[in-house]
Design a protein around this motif. Structure first.
Motif, short mmCIF file in Angstrom:
data_model
loop_
_atom_site.label_atom_id
_atom_site.label_comp_id
_atom_site.label_asym_id
_atom_site.label_seq_id
_atom_site.Cartn_x
_atom_site.Cartn_y
_atom_site.Cartn_z
N LEU A 1 0.84 -1.20 0.00
CA LEU A 1 0.00 0.00 0.00
C LEU A 1 0.87 1.25 0.00
O LEU A 1 1.74 1.42 0.85
CB LEU A 1 -0.92 0.02 1.22
N GLN A 2 0.64 2.13 -0.96
CA GLN A 2 1.35 3.41 -1.04
C GLN A 2 0.33 4.52 -1.29
O GLN A 2 -0.40 4.49 -2.27
CB GLN A 2 2.39 3.39 -2.15
N LEU A 3 0.31 5.49 -0.38
CA LEU A 3 -0.57 6.64 -0.52
C LEU A 3 0.28 7.90 -0.65
O LEU A 3 1.26 8.07 0.09
CB LEU A 3 -1.49 6.77 0.71
N PRO A 4 -0.06 8.79 -1.57
CA PRO A 4 0.75 9.99 -1.77
C PRO A 4 0.61 10.97 -0.61
O PRO A 4 -0.39 10.95 0.13
CB PRO A 4 0.17 10.59 -3.06
N LEU A 5 1.60 11.85 -0.46
CA LEU A 5 1.53 12.86 0.59
C LEU A 5 0.36 13.82 0.37
O LEU A 5 -0.09 14.49 1.30
CB LEU A 5 2.85 13.64 0.65
N THR A 6 -0.11 13.91 -0.86
CA THR A 6 -1.24 14.79 -1.17
C THR A 6 -2.58 14.17 -0.79
O THR A 6 -3.62 14.80 -0.98
CB THR A 6 -1.26 15.13 -2.67
N ASN A 7 -2.56 12.94 -0.27
CA ASN A 7 -3.79 12.24 0.11
C ASN A 7 -4.67 13.15 0.97
O ASN A 7 -4.25 13.64 2.02
CB ASN A 7 -3.44 10.97 0.87
N ARG A 8 -5.90 13.36 0.56
CA ARG A 8 -6.76 14.34 1.21
C ARG A 8 -7.31 13.86 2.55
O ARG A 8 -7.68 14.68 3.41
CB ARG A 8 -7.89 14.77 0.27
N ALA A 9 -7.36 12.55 2.77
CA ALA A 9 -7.73 12.05 4.08
C ALA A 9 -6.66 12.43 5.10
O ALA A 9 -6.96 12.82 6.24
CB ALA A 9 -7.92 10.54 4.04
N PHE A 10 -5.40 12.32 4.68
CA PHE A 10 -4.27 12.67 5.55
C PHE A 10 -4.14 14.18 5.72
O PHE A 10 -3.94 14.69 6.82
CB PHE A 10 -2.99 12.08 4.96
N GLN A 11 -4.27 14.92 4.62
CA GLN A 11 -4.03 16.37 4.66
C GLN A 11 -5.19 17.15 5.28
O GLN A 11 -4.98 18.12 6.01
CB GLN A 11 -3.78 16.89 3.24
N PHE A 12 -6.43 16.74 4.99
CA PHE A 12 -7.59 17.56 5.39
C PHE A 12 -8.69 16.78 6.09
O PHE A 12 -9.76 17.35 6.36
CB PHE A 12 -8.18 18.24 4.15
N ASN A 13 -8.48 15.51 6.38
CA ASN A 13 -9.56 14.67 6.92
C ASN A 13 -10.79 14.76 6.03
O ASN A 13 -11.93 14.81 6.50
CB ASN A 13 -9.91 15.09 8.36
N ASP A 14 -10.54 14.75 4.72
CA ASP A 14 -11.59 14.97 3.73
C ASP A 14 -12.20 13.63 3.33
O ASP A 14 -11.95 13.10 2.25
CB ASP A 14 -10.99 15.68 2.51
N GLY A 15 -13.01 13.07 4.23
CA GLY A 15 -13.62 11.79 3.96
C GLY A 15 -14.34 11.28 5.19
O GLY A 15 -14.62 12.03 6.12
N PHE A 16 -14.64 10.00 5.22
CA PHE A 16 -15.35 9.40 6.34
C PHE A 16 -15.06 7.91 6.36
O PHE A 16 -14.39 7.38 5.46
CB PHE A 16 -16.85 9.68 6.24
#
Length: 271
Positions: free
Chosen positions: A14-29
């Protein structure tokens, strides 16, 4: 094994980019799903909450989720991880792409993980009233994810004070929920639970208990009550997708327990 955007992959890949919006902004659920005896417990109810949350967040769900294919994939993941008999599955959805506060797209990415486990305990809980945070009603408070930090802080207070769980109040000191459960109390043949606009999560088991009570001819009320009201109840209980438990005390003060009623609920809701 993990299930990432419909593909089965080993966890190590599993590789997720640093721009991942869950990580950056908690943009999800996220949704927590219990797998029991080869089935996804309350799955259709969970799908409906996924759709409602996605609508609020303006997320475009992948076809896999919309078509119903996801259920088959999640059960396959459970088998691969030896969790088909009993397992705890977490389904996380977030907005794809980068950008700052203004997203580049409304398409959703998703990830499913599952670990084998055992059914939750049924022993009564001793809870305290949370003093560090309050729940806040918003368009996002009915589902899990956007307000996760509230429950993290409540969990820290629970750990510090040595309680089994914490009772969360809203800003008006009205009972809202527990750290990861909804709350009900039964008094004089009426089943009470906090109204959704106290800021509590629209829990899956909460909905099923209300449906069951209606079918059983039991009066229900969604209310705005204080902690003192719970202390006068005939029985108080917590509920989430893992199970239903009696509450034995609040802030060290004993409350009545009707374990036969609680056991009846378990049998009716989880059968």
């Amino acid at each position: 094994m993990l299930l990432y955007n419909g593909e089965f992959i080993p966890e190590s890949e599993l590789q997720l980019p640093l721009t991942n919006r869950a990580f950056q902004f908690n943009d999800g659920f996220f949704e927590t799903v219990i797998v029991a005896n080869g089935k996804l417990r309350f799955w259709q109810d969970q799908v409906e909450r996924i759709q409602a949350a996605s609508k609020v967040l303006k997320l475009v769900l992948p076809k896999t989720i919309v078509s119903g294919e996801l259920e088959k994939q999640l059960l396959q993941l459970a088998k691969q991880n030896n969790a088909a008999n009993y397992g705890r599955l977490k389904l996380k959805l977030w907005r794809s792409g980068g950008g700052l506060y203004t997203p580049e797209t409304n398409q959703a990415d998703w990830l499913a993980t599952i670990t084998p486990g055992t059914p939750a305990a049924t022993t009564p809980l001793h809870i305290g009233t949370c003093e560090t945070i309050t729940t806040n009603y918003s368009p996002f408070s009915f589902f899990k994810g956007p307000n996760a930090l509230l429950y993290v802080m409540a969990g820290l207070e629970k750990k510090d004070k040595g309680f089994d769980d914490m009772l969360l109040l809203n800003r008006q000191n009205q009972v809202s929920e527990l750290t990861s459960s909804n709350i009900f109390w039964f008094k004089k043949e009426v089943l009470f639970t906090p109204a959704i606009d106290t800021g509590c999560v629209l829990g899956i088991v909460r909905q099923n208990i209300l449906k069951w009570a209606k079918q059983a001819g039991i009066r229900t009320k969604e209310v705005y009550f204080d902690v003192a009201s719970l202390l006068k109840a005939d029985t108080v209980l917590s509920c989430n997708v893992t199970g239903i438990r009696s509450i034995a005390s609040i802030n060290g003060e004993a409350v009545s327990i009707d374990e036969s009623f609680v056991q009846q609920l378990r049998e009716q809701i989880f059968s």
